[in-house]
Scaffold this active site. Structure first.
Site, mmCIF file in Angstrom:
data_model
loop_
_atom_site.group_PDB
_atom_site.id
_atom_site.type_symbol
_atom_site.label_atom_id
_atom_site.label_comp_id
_atom_site.label_asym_id
_atom_site.label_seq_id
_atom_site.Cartn_x
_atom_site.Cartn_y
_atom_site.Cartn_z
ATOM 1 N N ASP A 196 20.658 27.665 -73.954
ATOM 2 C CA ASP A 196 21.026 27.075 -75.033
ATOM 3 C C ASP A 196 20.534 25.666 -75.340
ATOM 4 O O ASP A 196 19.933 25.082 -74.449
ATOM 5 C CB ASP A 196 22.581 26.887 -75.488
ATOM 6 C CG ASP A 196 23.050 26.653 -76.732
ATOM 7 O OD1 ASP A 196 22.300 26.467 -77.581
ATOM 8 O OD2 ASP A 196 24.170 26.229 -76.887
ATOM 9 N N GLN A 255 30.079 34.221 -81.066
ATOM 10 C CA GLN A 255 28.805 34.248 -80.484
ATOM 11 C C GLN A 255 28.918 35.132 -79.123
ATOM 12 O O GLN A 255 28.054 36.213 -78.847
ATOM 13 C CB GLN A 255 28.307 32.879 -79.924
ATOM 14 C CG GLN A 255 26.855 33.030 -79.393
ATOM 15 C CD GLN A 255 25.641 33.539 -80.048
ATOM 16 O OE1 GLN A 255 25.574 32.867 -81.183
ATOM 17 N NE2 GLN A 255 24.976 34.476 -79.667
ATOM 18 N N ARG A 260 25.449 39.602 -84.096
ATOM 19 C CA ARG A 260 26.481 38.705 -84.832
ATOM 20 C C ARG A 260 27.022 39.509 -85.837
ATOM 21 O O ARG A 260 28.217 39.251 -86.218
ATOM 22 C CB ARG A 260 25.672 37.343 -85.048
ATOM 23 C CG ARG A 260 25.202 36.587 -83.931
ATOM 24 C CD ARG A 260 26.406 35.916 -82.982
ATOM 25 N NE ARG A 260 27.578 35.265 -84.083
ATOM 26 C CZ ARG A 260 27.340 34.171 -84.238
ATOM 27 N NH1 ARG A 260 26.557 33.390 -83.990
ATOM 28 N NH2 ARG A 260 28.477 33.551 -85.021
ATOM 29 N N HIS A 304 32.539 28.883 -78.674
ATOM 30 C CA HIS A 304 31.852 29.835 -79.817
ATOM 31 C C HIS A 304 32.064 31.258 -79.575
ATOM 32 O O HIS A 304 31.222 32.056 -79.004
ATOM 33 C CB HIS A 304 30.199 29.414 -79.788
ATOM 34 C CG HIS A 304 29.531 30.093 -80.974
ATOM 35 N ND1 HIS A 304 30.166 30.485 -82.161
ATOM 36 C CD2 HIS A 304 28.161 29.747 -81.192
ATOM 37 C CE1 HIS A 304 29.219 30.614 -82.878
ATOM 38 N NE2 HIS A 304 28.004 30.329 -82.428
ATOM 39 N N CYS A 327 21.533 31.891 -77.878
ATOM 40 C CA CYS A 327 22.199 31.946 -79.095
ATOM 41 C C CYS A 327 21.509 31.662 -80.344
ATOM 42 O O CYS A 327 21.658 32.330 -81.549
ATOM 43 C CB CYS A 327 23.488 31.270 -79.167
ATOM 44 S SG CYS A 327 23.270 29.347 -78.825
ATOM 45 N N ARG A 336 33.775 26.650 -88.882
ATOM 46 C CA ARG A 336 32.950 25.910 -87.830
ATOM 47 C C ARG A 336 33.235 24.398 -87.904
ATOM 48 O O ARG A 336 33.100 23.837 -88.898
ATOM 49 C CB ARG A 336 31.655 26.066 -88.163
ATOM 50 C CG ARG A 336 30.586 25.389 -87.437
ATOM 51 C CD ARG A 336 29.058 25.808 -87.463
ATOM 52 N NE ARG A 336 28.837 26.799 -86.778
ATOM 53 C CZ ARG A 336 27.697 27.544 -86.351
ATOM 54 N NH1 ARG A 336 26.581 26.906 -86.786
ATOM 55 N NH2 ARG A 336 27.698 28.624 -85.635
HETATM 56 N N1 CP Z 1 23.882 31.134 -83.047
HETATM 57 C C1 CP Z 1 24.527 30.344 -84.105
HETATM 58 O O1 CP Z 1 25.648 30.423 -84.101
HETATM 59 O O2 CP Z 1 23.721 30.032 -84.834
HETATM 60 P P1 CP Z 1 24.087 29.359 -86.314
HETATM 61 O O3 CP Z 1 24.302 28.087 -85.755
HETATM 62 O O4 CP Z 1 22.629 29.549 -87.087
HETATM 63 O O5 CP Z 1 24.997 30.169 -87.103
HETATM 64 N N1 NVA Z 2 25.590 24.611 -78.582
HETATM 65 C C1 NVA Z 2 24.939 24.613 -79.761
HETATM 66 C C2 NVA Z 2 24.915 26.170 -80.390
HETATM 67 C C3 NVA Z 2 24.420 26.331 -81.750
HETATM 68 C C4 NVA Z 2 24.647 27.843 -82.305
HETATM 69 C C5 NVA Z 2 25.676 23.629 -80.869
HETATM 70 O O1 NVA Z 2 26.778 23.435 -80.735
HETATM 71 O O2 NVA Z 2 24.832 23.108 -81.572
#
Ligand code: CP
Ligand code: NVA
Length: 294
Positions: A213, A130, A281, A127, A253, A100
């Site tokens: 989101d 997701q 997930r 993502h 998400c 990430r």
């Molecule tokens: N939806 C998602 O990726 O959640 P987290 O940021 O908690 O991993």
């Molecule tokens: N768009 C959000 C998604 C988190 C799962 C972010 O990038 O923070």
């Protein structure tokens, strides 16, 4: 599939396989138990995570692999050590690198310098893990082929992966966002003519799926106030959700900022599927790991 950096560039057949496999894992949580015994998987996080971190670790363990969870504080990707050096070193220990990151370019650089498959656990652009869970959740409701998916809010990473994925599987995607917050042109163009962008919330009408989101993603906290103003007409509340089909489902998400992009009424609505989506997930992550290492 060598890496899984995004939905962009993925074949429809590969995505279909992942979604189908994820559904099989949901039916039988013990499926392929131990299939990845002896393998080690890195899960690196440059930003916070609950779902991705826990589902990734549990998915690895249930398939028999050993997960190594790493944070930016210890690795210092691009700060303590150059991205390509981190990639080369981790590649000597690990069979797969899931990451990430803020900058999608760091995933590409890692993939260039590591032989092990690299998985995107969220970047500024996509993502994709997701999106597999999202498509699995939609498919539990109705076939993605022909489904109308209304994404309301920021044209961000989650939006990019969802719109490409839904379009790839034959869905129609309507992205409803305030001017200036549209998805990137390259992603819209890759949507095979199945993605439309509008600033008019009335486009939610008749949708099978309503998705939103957060308005300010991780790393955009300083813009939160300004964004809240720009997005004020784009909150998914009971009235907006009622524009969709009477059997429409709500997806997010998560984490959700209740009262901002979505009201409690909608998150907790009988047709909200956000916790099934979160569960998925886990199943979809197993599908991704097995596809790359099986
Ligand atoms: N939806 C998602 O990726 O959640 P987290 O940021 O908690 O991993
Ligand atoms: N768009 C959000 C998604 C988190 C799962 C972010 O990038 O923070």
């Amino acid at each position: 599939m060598n890496d899984f950096l995004g939905i962009a560039g993925l074949e429809a057949s590969a995505l279909e396989r992942l979604v189908e496999k994820a559904a099989q894992f949901k039916q039988d949580r013990g499926l392929h138990r131990g299939a990845l015994a002896g393998r080690s998987i890195g899960l690196f996080f440059e930003k916070p995570s609950t779902r991705t971190r826990v589902s990734g670790e549990v998915a690895a363990v249930e398939l028999g692999a050993h997960p190594v969870v790493l944070g930016q504080q210890e690795v210092g990707l691009g700060a303590r050590e150059a991205v390509r050096d981190v990639a080369r070193v981790l590649d000597r220990y690990l069979d797969l690198l899931a990451m990430r990151v803020f900058d999608h370019g760091n995933l590409i650089e890692t993939a260039e310098h590591a032989d092990a498959p690299v998985v995107n656990l969220l970047s500024d652009l996509e993502h994709p893990c997701q999106a597999v869970a999202d498509l699995q959740t939609i498919a539990e409701h109705r076939p993605v082929d022909g489904a109308v998916v209304a994404y309301v809010g920021d044209g961000n990473n989650v939006c990019h992966s969802l719109m490409l994925g839904a379009a790839l599987l034959g869905g129609e995607v309507r992205v409803v966002c305030p001017p200036g917050f549209e998805p990137l042109e390259e992603f819209t163009a890759a949507g095979r003519g199945r993605v439309t962008i509008t600033s008019d919330p009335a486009a939610v009408e008749g949708a099978d799926v309503v998705y939103t989101d957060v308005w300010a993603s991780m790393g955009q906290e300083a813009e939160a106030k300004e964004r809240a103003k720009a997005f004020s007409g784009y909150r998914v509340d009971g009235r907006m959700f009622a524009l969709a089909r009477p059997d429409a489902i709500f997806l997010h998400c998560l984490p959700a900022h209740r009262g901002e992009e979505v009201t409690d009424e909608v998150v907790d609505h009988p047709r909200s599927r956000v916790f099934d989506q979160a569960e998925n997930r886990l199943h979809s992550m197993k599908a991704v790991l097995l596809e790359l290492l099986g």
